[in-house]
Design an enzyme around this catalytic site. Structure first.
Site, short mmCIF file in Angstrom:
data_model
loop_
_atom_site.label_atom_id
_atom_site.label_comp_id
_atom_site.label_asym_id
_atom_site.label_seq_id
_atom_site.Cartn_x
_atom_site.Cartn_y
_atom_site.Cartn_z
N LYS A 51 -15.56 -30.61 -38.91
CA LYS A 51 -16.67 -30.00 -39.28
C LYS A 51 -17.84 -31.00 -39.86
O LYS A 51 -18.98 -31.00 -40.20
CB LYS A 51 -16.54 -28.95 -40.51
CG LYS A 51 -15.89 -27.76 -39.88
CD LYS A 51 -15.36 -26.82 -41.08
CE LYS A 51 -14.48 -25.73 -40.59
NZ LYS A 51 -13.70 -25.34 -41.80
N LYS A 95 -9.04 -36.40 -47.02
CA LYS A 95 -10.03 -36.12 -47.69
C LYS A 95 -10.53 -36.92 -49.09
O LYS A 95 -11.54 -37.02 -49.60
CB LYS A 95 -10.09 -34.57 -48.04
CG LYS A 95 -9.85 -33.76 -46.71
CD LYS A 95 -10.80 -32.73 -46.90
CE LYS A 95 -10.75 -31.74 -45.76
NZ LYS A 95 -11.57 -31.67 -44.47
N LYS A 100 -10.14 -36.92 -34.65
CA LYS A 100 -10.24 -35.20 -34.51
C LYS A 100 -11.49 -34.56 -34.64
O LYS A 100 -12.57 -35.19 -35.43
CB LYS A 100 -9.45 -34.73 -35.71
CG LYS A 100 -9.20 -33.26 -35.50
CD LYS A 100 -8.36 -32.62 -36.78
CE LYS A 100 -9.27 -32.52 -37.82
NZ LYS A 100 -8.78 -31.67 -39.14
P1 TYM Z 1 -9.90 -25.23 -41.23
O1 TYM Z 1 -11.32 -24.46 -41.68
O2 TYM Z 1 -10.36 -26.71 -41.17
O3 TYM Z 1 -9.76 -24.95 -39.48
C1 TYM Z 1 -9.63 -23.68 -39.15
C2 TYM Z 1 -8.65 -23.76 -37.93
O4 TYM Z 1 -9.23 -24.63 -36.88
C3 TYM Z 1 -8.23 -25.66 -36.48
N1 TYM Z 1 -8.81 -26.67 -36.20
C4 TYM Z 1 -8.77 -27.35 -34.81
N2 TYM Z 1 -7.94 -26.97 -33.88
C5 TYM Z 1 -7.99 -27.94 -32.95
N3 TYM Z 1 -8.90 -29.16 -32.76
C6 TYM Z 1 -9.50 -29.59 -33.95
N4 TYM Z 1 -10.51 -30.50 -33.96
C7 TYM Z 1 -9.56 -28.63 -35.11
N5 TYM Z 1 -9.98 -28.62 -36.29
C8 TYM Z 1 -9.65 -27.44 -36.98
C9 TYM Z 1 -7.51 -25.74 -37.57
O5 TYM Z 1 -6.00 -26.22 -37.46
C10 TYM Z 1 -7.71 -24.27 -38.23
O6 TYM Z 1 -6.59 -23.49 -37.66
N6 TYM Z 1 -6.42 -24.58 -44.34
C11 TYM Z 1 -7.05 -24.11 -43.55
C12 TYM Z 1 -7.57 -22.56 -43.81
C13 TYM Z 1 -6.50 -21.67 -44.34
C14 TYM Z 1 -5.58 -21.04 -43.78
C15 TYM Z 1 -4.88 -20.44 -44.76
C16 TYM Z 1 -5.20 -20.96 -42.61
C17 TYM Z 1 -6.58 -21.49 -45.48
N7 TYM Z 1 -5.49 -20.50 -45.72
C18 TYM Z 1 -3.93 -19.54 -44.34
C19 TYM Z 1 -3.99 -20.45 -42.00
C20 TYM Z 1 -3.37 -19.52 -43.24
C21 TYM Z 1 -8.32 -24.93 -43.22
O7 TYM Z 1 -8.74 -25.77 -43.75
O8 TYM Z 1 -8.81 -24.67 -41.82
#
Ligand code: TYM
Length: 328
Positions: free
Chosen positions: A196, A110, A193
């Site tokens: 978003k 990022k 990957k």
């Molecule tokens: P975030 O919002 O980027 O993504 C949410 C969830 O989606 C999964 N993910 C994917 N899985 C498979 N293929 C993909 N291309 C893909 N893109 C995203 C991510 O692995 C995630 O599970 N840091 C976290 C949010 C968070 C969190 C936490 C999660 C904050 N605190 C505590 C668990 C526990 C995040 O940015 O996810």
């Protein structure tokens, strides 16, 4: 058993978020105490329009409900409504180190196009807040996609370091990634990957069905004609196979066997049918939930329940490190 996970409201959710995380959450709500939240504080780590943040947050809540999460079985809440997250963050930041944080892949990805002078401290310290999210609920299991497992490993390091110093205060969490679909790739570049912020190669959960079909039919494929799971030589076909297998709840061998002898065009059409069969009713439920006007009430009630658990852990942490409380 305690289960906790969250999604960051930074952009339109993708099929990657759905298959890697969201879709799996409901399978945990009957297995233990389940806390699923909207990581809105995390969304501030990169510039975001306040209106967009508010509407993305509501969308994620509605998506949680549309995916089958039941507020009676699983506590759904906004991270910013439970102040213990920010307080625990302030304490725990002292137990993760600059070197560790600078090695995080997400931070590197990022920030690599940004000037040092424009990188917010929150982006760098992101895993501290994420550790606080997890540890406040004594979570045993954290269901996530593969890209988040590094942050959970760091949380585990923090637990070891903290407990070594203060005794058994924090509970050791474990990441749980799905067997199929832990890393869904971009349809336009299957070596990257699906995320978003990728416009061309993503399927968004709010895309209309004609767009979904069009995107899958024009997904990048590979040379040859066999439908085979081979990430190195056939990343495009492999990604589509993963999407199909995940949505049908079958393993990759079964998906391969199903498509034996198929031509690429017919294969893609079958994948598109599978995605539409999942997303069309999901979107209908999402619309009904938004129309019901109940989303915010559910989140406020969830924050009250979550606060009770989080505040108890926060008290334990404060006491362990030597902060005085009302009982001293
Ligand atoms: P975030 O919002 O980027 O993504 C949410 C969830 O989606 C999964 N993910 C994917 N899985 C498979 N293929 C993909 N291309 C893909 N893109 C995203 C991510 O692995 C995630 O599970 N840091 C976290 C949010 C968070 C969190 C936490 C999660 C904050 N605190 C505590 C668990 C526990 C995040 O940015 O996810």
């Amino acid at each position: 058993m305690r289960i906790l996970s969250g999604i960051k409201p930074t952009g339109q959710l993708t099929l990657g978020n759905y298959i890697g995380a969201l879709r799996n959450f409901k399978t945990f709500q009957d297995k233990g105490e389940c806390f699923i939240f909207i990581a809105d504080l995390h969304a501030l780590t990169l510039p975001i329009d306040p209106k967009v943040l508010r509407s993305n947050s509501l969308d994620i809540a509605a998506f949680y409900l549309a995916s089958g999460l039941d507020p009676k079985k699983c506590t759904l809440f906004l991270q910013s409504e439970v102040s213990a997250h920010a307080e625990a963050n302030a304490i725990l930041q002292n137990y993760l180190y600059m070197g560790e944080l600078s090695r995080m892949t997400q931070f590197k990805e990022k920030s690599h196009t940004m000037k040092d002078s424009a990188i917010g401290l929150g982006l760098f310290a992101y895993p501290v807040l994420m550790s606080a999210d997890i540890l406040l609920y004594d979570a045993n299991i954290v269901p996530v996609g593969e890209d988040q497992t590094q942050h959970i490993e760091l949380t585990r390091d923090l637990v070891n370091r903290f407990n070594k110093r203060y005794g058994k205060v924090l509970i050791m969490p474990k990441a749980e990634v799905g067997k199929v679909g832990k890393r869904i790739m971009s349809l336009s570049d299957p070596t990257k990957k699906m995320s978003k912020s990728d416009v061309k190669g993503d399927i968004y959960l709010k895309d209309d069905m004609a767009t979904v079909r069009k995107k899958i039919m024009s997904a990048v494929t590979d040379s040859g004609s066999e439908i085979k799971y081979d990430v190195e030589h056939k990343p495009g076909i492999s990604n589509l196979l993963v999407i199909y297998a995940a949505l049908k709840d079958i393993d990759l061998q079964a998906a391969e066997a199903h498509f034996k002898g198929y031509r690429y065009g017919d294969f893609k059409k079958a994948v598109a049918d599978a995605v539409v069969a999942e997303l069309e009713p999901f979107q209908k439920r999402y619309q009904e939930i938004i129309r019901s006007g109940k989303v915010l009430d559910i989140l406020h009630a969830g924050a009250k329940k979550a606060s009770v658990v989080a505040n108890a852990t926060l008290k334990r942490i404060k006491h362990a490190v030597g902060l005085l409380d009302e009982n001293q």
